[in-house]
Scaffold this motif. Structure first.
Motif, mmCIF file in Angstrom:
data_model
loop_
_atom_site.group_PDB
_atom_site.id
_atom_site.type_symbol
_atom_site.label_atom_id
_atom_site.label_comp_id
_atom_site.label_asym_id
_atom_site.label_seq_id
_atom_site.Cartn_x
_atom_site.Cartn_y
_atom_site.Cartn_z
ATOM 1 N N TRP A 17 -1.112 -2.216 -7.017
ATOM 2 C CA TRP A 17 -2.168 -2.142 -6.049
ATOM 3 C C TRP A 17 -2.532 -2.994 -5.718
ATOM 4 N N LEU A 18 -2.540 -4.041 -6.795
ATOM 5 C CA LEU A 18 -4.517 -4.813 -6.648
ATOM 6 C C LEU A 18 -3.675 -6.342 -6.052
ATOM 7 N N SER A 19 -2.323 -6.110 -6.039
ATOM 8 C CA SER A 19 -1.631 -7.407 -5.111
ATOM 9 C C SER A 19 -1.564 -6.818 -4.145
ATOM 10 N N MET A 20 -1.657 -5.958 -3.733
ATOM 11 C CA MET A 20 -1.579 -5.942 -2.451
ATOM 12 C C MET A 20 -2.981 -5.984 -1.102
ATOM 13 N N LEU A 21 -3.942 -5.288 -2.715
ATOM 14 C CA LEU A 21 -5.441 -5.520 -1.823
ATOM 15 C C LEU A 21 -5.393 -7.244 -1.834
ATOM 16 N N ALA A 22 -4.646 -8.469 -2.798
ATOM 17 C CA ALA A 22 -5.152 -9.385 -2.119
ATOM 18 C C ALA A 22 -4.075 -9.908 -1.349
ATOM 19 N N VAL A 23 -3.440 -9.277 -1.445
ATOM 20 C CA VAL A 23 -2.333 -9.795 -0.114
ATOM 21 C C VAL A 23 -3.441 -9.143 1.255
ATOM 22 N N GLN A 24 -4.122 -8.429 1.704
ATOM 23 C CA GLN A 24 -4.144 -8.256 2.622
ATOM 24 C C GLN A 24 -6.229 -8.523 2.910
ATOM 25 N N ILE B 72 -1.533 -5.862 7.599
ATOM 26 C CA ILE B 72 -2.025 -6.348 8.941
ATOM 27 C C ILE B 72 -3.576 -6.176 9.679
ATOM 28 N N ASP B 73 -3.036 -4.568 9.630
ATOM 29 C CA ASP B 73 -4.088 -3.841 10.872
ATOM 30 C C ASP B 73 -4.661 -2.775 9.976
ATOM 31 N N GLY B 74 -5.278 -3.343 8.580
ATOM 32 C CA GLY B 74 -5.803 -2.204 7.903
ATOM 33 C C GLY B 74 -5.814 -1.082 6.879
ATOM 34 N N TYR B 75 -3.535 -0.979 6.900
ATOM 35 C CA TYR B 75 -3.496 0.103 6.737
ATOM 36 C C TYR B 75 -3.909 -0.237 4.767
ATOM 37 N N SER B 76 -4.090 0.631 4.042
ATOM 38 C CA SER B 76 -3.959 1.214 2.647
ATOM 39 C C SER B 76 -3.189 0.831 1.543
ATOM 40 N N ALA B 77 -3.210 0.169 1.411
ATOM 41 C CA ALA B 77 -3.266 -0.556 0.103
ATOM 42 C C ALA B 77 -2.461 -0.153 -0.779
ATOM 43 N N LEU B 78 -2.907 0.751 -1.445
ATOM 44 C CA LEU B 78 -2.741 1.730 -2.347
ATOM 45 C C LEU B 78 -1.137 2.370 -2.238
ATOM 46 N N SER B 79 -1.516 3.088 0.006
ATOM 47 C CA SER B 79 -0.052 3.801 0.505
ATOM 48 C C SER B 79 0.928 2.933 0.607
ATOM 49 N N ALA B 80 0.384 1.239 0.374
ATOM 50 C CA ALA B 80 1.803 0.821 0.644
ATOM 51 C C ALA B 80 2.428 0.120 -0.207
ATOM 52 N N THR B 81 1.595 0.169 -1.529
ATOM 53 C CA THR B 81 2.164 0.518 -2.753
ATOM 54 C C THR B 81 3.240 1.178 -3.072
ATOM 55 N N TRP B 82 2.852 2.709 -2.907
ATOM 56 C CA TRP B 82 3.507 3.028 -3.009
ATOM 57 C C TRP B 82 4.777 3.673 -2.046
ATOM 58 N N ILE B 83 4.605 4.066 -1.402
ATOM 59 C CA ILE B 83 5.807 3.038 -0.673
ATOM 60 C C ILE B 83 6.926 2.382 -0.769
ATOM 61 N N ARG B 84 6.276 1.322 -1.217
ATOM 62 C CA ARG B 84 6.990 0.195 -1.479
ATOM 63 C C ARG B 84 7.990 1.000 -3.009
ATOM 64 N N THR B 85 7.231 1.339 -3.967
ATOM 65 C CA THR B 85 7.562 1.251 -5.030
ATOM 66 C C THR B 85 8.939 2.924 -4.865
ATOM 67 N N LEU B 86 8.305 3.713 -4.165
ATOM 68 C CA LEU B 86 9.243 5.490 -3.204
ATOM 69 C C LEU B 86 10.682 4.331 -3.648
ATOM 70 N N VAL B 87 10.751 3.759 -2.357
ATOM 71 C CA VAL B 87 11.742 3.022 -1.356
ATOM 72 C C VAL B 87 12.365 2.436 -3.068
ATOM 73 N N ALA B 88 11.880 0.952 -3.239
ATOM 74 C CA ALA B 88 12.493 1.172 -5.384
ATOM 75 C C ALA B 88 12.784 2.095 -5.935
ATOM 76 N N VAL B 89 12.080 2.988 -5.961
ATOM 77 C CA VAL B 89 12.956 4.702 -6.987
ATOM 78 C C VAL B 89 14.440 4.549 -6.325
ATOM 79 N N ILE B 90 14.073 5.044 -5.359
ATOM 80 C CA ILE B 90 15.403 5.702 -4.548
ATOM 81 C C ILE B 90 15.942 4.309 -4.467
#
Length: 299
Positions: free
Chosen positions: A241-248, A182-200
């Motif tokens: 990543w594109l889905s995060m851009l879309a939500v943002q 909501i504060d303009g955080y990078s959608a690509l960075s958010a995707t990386w973090i979400r995917t890493l959590v799922a991988v773990i």
């Protein structure tokens, strides 16, 4: 202009997911659904790291608040871990058609929750577009009538609950991710973090169950590995990543409607590319769905 960018990102994400679903369905029969699921997450974090390095100048995010990390972790667990697991179980119990029918309720739930939580408003033409998009998807999915043969009673009810659980997980994934973006955080960075959590989470479970060696052996097979990497790049990496851009950058209701189009896109692919008979009902549903998409792009 920002909204149009978000809607374009959502539609492109749907194209990516439709393409990756064809790849994963082809190799899933060879390696197993859960094995492919774990493998695609591992490949996607690799692809996302390279993308992040190229586009952000570093291989992984280094600037995030604990609150954002919490929201993204919750989004990953609800969507990529629990939601997807319930959806796959629904596929087993009630089949793909009924499961996707239940998943098509995501835009409705997303729009209602976005109205409640984010005070998002939809113009009449956008409401009409959402209705047409959802209606078209429903018509396509309902092309084959009746329940799967031999599925009755308690098992059917459990399958329906799993299907709704997958839909709720997807909505919760979108909503919780929006709080972090909501504060303009990078959608690509958010995707990386979400995917890493799922991988773990997914590979941690594989370690507990003793399935790591079996998963690695299946994923590196010559007829699986290269397609797994390609599918992971197209779907879980670029698509998410594109889905995060879309939500943002777009209303959650509109974005989730556009991202619900993969089954319709696959109908077009089968009819025009593979030349398979799809039936008049599927054609009508496809036209209605893409008519709804057109309305969403209108100023």
């Amino acid at each position: 202009m920002i909204s149009l960018f978000g809607e374009a990102a959502a539609f492109t994400a749907a194209l990516c997911w439709a393409s990756s679903s064809m790849i994963f369905s082809n190799i899933g029969g060879k390696a197993g659904a859960q094995t492919v699921n774990r493998g695609r997450l591992a490949c996607s974090i690799f692809c996302l790291t390279i993308l992040h390095w190229i586009l952000q100048g570093q291989p992984w995010p280094n600037a995030i608040t604990w609150e954002q990390l919490g929201w993204l972790s919750l989004s990953s667990v609800l969507g990529l871990v629990i939601g997807d697991a319930m959806l796959f179980q629904a596929f087993v119990l009630i089949g793909a058609r009924l499961s996707m029918l239940l998943m098509s309720t995501v835009p409705i739930m997303g729009a209602v929750l976005a109205w409640v939580l984010f005070d998002e408003t939809l113009r009449p033409i956008e409401i009409t577009g959402i209705a047409c998009g959802v209606g078209g998807v429903l018509i396509v999915i309902l092309g084959k009538k009746g329940r799967p043969i031999g599925l009755e009673g308690r098992n059917y009810a459990i399958g329906i609950l799993f299907g709704f659980g997958g839909a709720v997980g997807q909505v919760a994934n979108l909503i919780t991710a929006k709080y972090a973006l909501i504060d303009g955080y990078s959608a690509l960075s958010a995707t990386w973090i979400r995917t890493l959590v799922a991988v773990i989470a997914m590979w941690g479970l594989a370690i507990i169950l003793g399935r790591v060696r079996r998963t690695v052996t299946a994923c590196i097979a010559p007829d699986v590995g290269k397609w797994l990497l390609l599918g992971a790049l197209i779907g879980p990496a670029i698509g998410v990543w594109l889905s995060m851009l879309a939500v943002q950058n777009a209303n959650v209701g509109i974005a989730s409607t556009l991202m619900a189009l993969p089954p319709v896109i696959l109908i077009v692919y089968e009819g025009l590319i593979l030349r398979k008979p799809v039936g008049i009902q599927a054609v009508i549903g496809t036209c209605l769905a893409f008519g709804g998409v057109t309305l969403l792009f209108m100023p």
